[in-house]
Design an enzyme around this catalytic site. Structure first.
Site: not given
Length: 478
Positions: A97, A116, A229, A264, A266-267, A270
């Protein structure tokens, strides 16, 4: 390269180290020695030693005499002028993205810098994965963009978890907006083993916290556009609002952050990002827009289609690949579409062309100082079964015999559930969506067929189990 793997419990193989130490990773860079920071004593301990160097490309200015693309009315209303383009720092600008967004904003007349650490490329080497599309080095990408458009994109290579590096990047570029894609973005990656779970939480939460501190110290007027997300919400049995929910309890009414049910590590990272951003908006007066993005599909934008060296990555594997992209690649090589469990899992989806459009709208219409906004960023809702049927029908038109196979679900999630998420705020700002159409599916399938010789079928099936992850580091590919 010390900045490329930090705060993690796993190391690249000798072959990967050799790759990362190749001359292409350091070509045309200026090495700047960072000054000692008063916060250096607070650096987190890491299993990988950090470098105190800052690597940037030659910070050339915009080409003299260059004609800027006319700005939208919303951009003009936010105070932009063609004589002095707004500066946007795209953190994670080498990713799926991020790269498309950096090119889009540069094409729209913004002055863009990419920050980055290139670790996403390193993950592929560690796990034995590869993009369906061959992708050029970030240096060659930027050079090609300059040769085609005359527009300069600055590049800062380093780790945002290294606050000295990040502060130097902020002081050097002085962004008006910071678009933050710079996180480990895969739920399966975060569930491989303990070391990847820890890496994901540390990289995402600490990196975002560093961005917030950099804004406070060096760019107080900067507007943070953070890619969150829809997975933060989970799958509640009530409608999902855009960030906040008004409730009445025991006769009293209040508007509160919408309850989060992350699925998860990951989530969960966030979710904590959102809490930290909301708090700093209240405490420090930071302005922020949290874009809770749905599942992104597609490969081309107007800018990435200009030249093969500008091509974006397309992940089809079980770790980084998203549902529709994976299905199209599976159809192209004759592999049955892998539907996890019952296939009733429903999510919000959007075309990558709409991702870049949403980010542009958020930048052009910034939050107010102290305001924490939440936009649900998707355009349509589909179940996995619905996507499989669409790909099957599109494949038949191309002469492909597409089959579907239900495989054991590696995740812990509801496979049949209610799902109705609101997503009106970006439309109110002017989003004109690219809805999933037969022509888009045809284009994506043809793209997958074009590169099908690059597909490693061993990477298609899911290899990470939510229930079987353990403490011992493991290799998921064979």
């Amino acid at each position: 390269m010390a900045n490329l793997v930090t705060n993690c419990g796993f190391s690249p193989s000798p072959a990967v180290k050799a790759h990362c130490n190749s001359p292409s990773y350091g070509h045309n860079f200026i090495r700047l020695q960072n000054s000692k920071s008063s916060t250096s004593s607070l650096n987190l301990k890491s299993s990988c030693k950090r470098s105190n160097k800052l690597y940037v490309t030659c910070a050339s200015t915009a080409v003299q005499g260059q004609t800027q693309t006319p700005l939208t009315g919303s951009q003009q209303a936010s105070g932009q002028s063609s004589s002095k383009p707004k500066k946007v720092m795209v953190i994670g600008g080498d990713g799926y993205c991020g790269w498309a967004t950096a090119l889009h904003l540069s094409n729209k007349g913004y002055e863009v810098a990419i920050v980055d650490n290139l670790v996403r490329r390193l993950f592929d080497h560690q796990l034995g994965l590869d993009s369906l599309t061959p992708i050029a080095s970030i240096q060659n990408r930027i050079r090609r963009w300059k040769s085609l458009t005359g527009k300069t994109i600055q590049l800062f290579i380093g780790d945002i978890c290294d606050f000295e590096f990040l502060s130097e990047a902020f002081k050097s570029f002085e962004p008006d907006s910071a678009v933050h894609f710079g996180e480990q973005r895969s739920a399966p990656f975060s569930m491989i083993d303990r070391s990847r779970a820890v890496y994901t939480q540390n990289n995402n939460v600490i990196g975002t916290l560093n961005v917030l501190f950099a804004m406070k110290e060096f760019s107080e007027e900067c507007h943070l556009v953070k890619l969150g997300t829809m997975g933060e919400y989970g799958t509640p049995n009530i409608d999902i609002e855009e960030g906040f929910l008004t409730i009445t309890h025991n006769g009293r009414t209040d508007t509160l952050p919408y309850p989060k049910q992350a699925s998860s590590f990951y989530h969960l990272s966030k979710v904590h990002d959102s809490h930290n951003i909301a708090f700093t908006c209240k405490a420090w007066g930071i302005r922020a827009t949290d874009l809770n993005q749905g599942v992104v599909y597609g490969i081309r934008t107007d800018e990435t289609a200009m030249h093969e060296e500008l091509s974006n990555r397309l992940d089809y594997d079980g770790i980084f690949g998203t549902a529709l992209n994976r299905f199209c690649v599976q159809a192209a090589v004759g592999h049955p579409l892998t539907v996890y469990g019952k296939g009733g899992q429903t999510r919000g989806y959007l075309d990558i062309r709409d991702t870049v459009q949403c980010v542009e709208l958020a930048i052009a219409n910034p939050a107010k100082p102290g305001e924490f906004r939440v936009f649900n960023q998707f355009t349509e809702q589909f179940s996995v079964n619905e996507l499989a049927k669409l790909v099957t029908a599109a494949g038949a038109k191309l002469g492909l015999d597409v089959q579907t196979k239900s495989v054991p679900n590696p995740r812990v999630e509801a496979e049949e559930h209610y799902y109705n998420a609101k997503h009106s705020k970006l439309s109110e700002l002017g989003l004109v969506p690219h809805l999933l159409s037969d022509s888009l599916l045809d284009s994506l399938l043809n793209f997958a067929v074009q590169y099908k010789d690059r597909v490693d079928t061993a990477q298609i099936m899911p290899s990470v189990s939510w229930k079987k992850m353990g403490a011992k580091p493991k290799t998921v590919s064979v």
